[in-house]
Design an enzyme around this catalytic site. Structure first.
Site, PDB file in Angstrom:
ATOM      1  N   SER A   1       0.988  -1.178  -0.010  1.00 25.13           N
ATOM      2  CA  SER A   1      -0.088   0.054   0.002  1.00 25.13           C
ATOM      3  C   SER A   1       0.794   1.179   0.026  1.00 25.13           C
ATOM      4  CB  SER A   1      -1.016   0.010   1.191  1.00 25.13           C
ATOM      5  OG  SER A   1      -2.009  -1.194   1.204  1.00 25.13           O
TER       6      SER A   1
ATOM      7  N   HIS B   1      -7.359   0.075   5.994  1.00 24.08           N
ATOM      8  CA  HIS B   1      -6.858  -1.389   6.184  1.00 24.08           C
ATOM      9  C   HIS B   1      -7.047  -1.748   7.924  1.00 24.08           C
ATOM     10  CE1 HIS B   1      -5.894  -2.118   2.339  1.00 24.08           C
ATOM     11  NE2 HIS B   1      -5.323  -1.272   2.126  1.00 24.08           N
TER      12      HIS B   1
END
Length: 447
Positions: free
Chosen positions: A324, A386
């Site tokens: 990410s 997340h």
């Protein structure tokens, strides 16, 4: 309007602007414009046209007409909006936002009945009636629009177009909030279909994938083909009223270890991985596609559904993680890190592994991800997503995104979030206590 009122209005305008001059008119409320006879300043619809549009909107929610007829009437305004100017559409939004309010007298009466019923057997029923009284006709209006075949798409696009105007015009806020509430119901994950997007999907869908990709820009058709190749998977959520239009999609690489760099994942010349031996699914791009659905969350459900689908197809998969970006890191560092370090980080790609500046950047990044919270939630938007889904901060990766965009956002740093399926609830509970779940590798970087 009689002769005296007509003359008074014109004298007032002459005094405001002076003879032969036209001074900027003050912004009038929708209510004032509806009562007026003449348009002023930069107003789009004339008072007469504004009243006509209000009558059309009221006709849509007329309790004497059926759902079908209400939807047909909504279709007339949908067609009108398609050819109307942006300013004319904004006038329609103002009417929808300001003129369809709950009856204050009914709300007050219901509130009084509820207050009187508290502690009695009638409390529950009074509470339901009170909530019903607070529901505005605006919600009914949106429901009637949704009954038209093109109504859902119209409303999603309307809200997307309205977003840039919200800060400057608070009058639109009520409509925006109402739409977000309704969309959270209409786009509940129970109504969404998970579909795989592959190279064999319709070209129009693949083109949308290219257009909507928000994390790593797609450079060419070879690039998109690589992302849809045999060792890759791409899944999206679709709504039955928006066929062929992904609401959100995720790109996945099936490999043998947690990825430390985006470069090999985007390498078009790389040989495909052996799917029979793949043990790790790496989520390397998640993109929302509809600005009109801002605030409607279904990304966490998408990841869970994709994990279930992948485990069914590839039982050998044991590890589920992300690669990410850290989009807020550099801006945060600009506000908090010493100037001399920021200057050294401008050459981050050239820093030796053991250099103090490189180690410092990793330490500052670990602090940003593991300790910087706002209202109990991670400061970084991607981390917030997340970690809120139950993942933990697993590992920082140096020079993982060498692109100009990656350097601009985080000096090229990327992070892995690990989805340990047995610890998702535990990690969420830890975050709820104001502590970010982190792996030992991240903890070692903290002071």
């Amino acid at each position: 309007m009689n002769t005296r009122e007509w003359l008074t209005e014109r004298v007032s305008r002459l005094r405001a602007g002076g003879v032969g001059k036209s001074a900027p008119a003050a912004v009038r409320s929708t209510n004032e414009r509806l009562k007026a006879r003449l348009r002023q300043g930069e107003e789009a619809l004339s008072p007469r046209a504004l009243r006509h549009k209000l009558d059309e909107l009221k006709g849509i929610v007329d309790p004497l007409v059926s759902e079908v007829e209400g939807g047909r009437r909504a279709g007339v305004l949908i067609d009108w909006s398609a050819s109307a100017s942006a300013a004319h559409r904004r006038d329609l939004w103002l009417l929808m936002s300001e003129r369809f309010l709950a009856d204050p007298q009914q709300v007050k009466a219901a509130q009084a009945k509820y207050a009187a019923a508290v502690g009695t057997p009638d409390e529950a029923a009074a509470e339901v009636l009170y909530r019903r009284a607070t529901v505005s006709p605006r919600r009914r209006l949106l429901q009637r629009f949704s009954a038209h075949p093109d109504g859902i798409a119209f409303l999603v696009n309307l809200r997307a177009e309205m977003q840039p105007h919200l800060k400057a015009d608070k009058r639109l806020f009520a409509l925006d909030v109402e739409m977000e509430y309704m969309f959270s119901t209409w786009f509940d994950v129970g109504f969404l279909e998970l579909q795989r997007i592959s190279w064999d999907s319709p070209a129009s869908l693949v083109e949308k994938l290219i257009r909507y990709e928000a994390v790593h820009d797609i450079r060419s058709w070879d690039d998109v083909k690589n992302r849809l190749d045999s060792d890759r998977r791409c899944y999206g959520f679709f709504h039955p009223r928006l066929p062929g239009e992904p609401l959100i999609f995720v790109e996945v690489a099936l490999i043998n270890e947690i990825a430390a760099s985006i470069t090999p994942l985007l390498d078009e010349a790389a040989a495909p991985a052996d799917l029979d031996r793949a043990t790790t699914a790496v989520f390397y791009s998640i993109s929302n596609t509809q600005a009109g659905l801002r605030g409607v969350s279904f990304g966490d459900s998408l990841i869970k559904r994709v994990v279930e689908r992948l485990r069914e197809e590839f039982p050998r998969l044991k590890t589920f993680a992300t690669l990410s970006p850290i989009p807020g890191l550099r801006a945060w560092l600009a506000r908090n890190a010493p100037a001399e370090l920021q200057q050294a980080w401008e050459a981050a790609t050239e820093l030796p592994e053991k250099s103090p500046a490189r180690i410092a950047l990793q330490q500052w990044a670990a602090r940003y991800l593991a300790q910087e919270l706002q209202d109990g939630k991670p400061l970084d938007a991607v981390a917030r997503f997340h970690l809120g889904n139950g993942a933990r901060v697993e590992r920082l990766n140096w020079a993982a995104d060498p692109s100009a965009k990656g350097f601009k956002l985080s000096y090229g740093l990327m992070v892995n979030y690990l989805y340990d399926l047995k610890k998702l609830d535990k990690n969420r509970a830890t975050l709820a206590q104001g502590k970010v779940p982190i792996a030992p590798a991240i903890k070692d970087l903290l002071p």
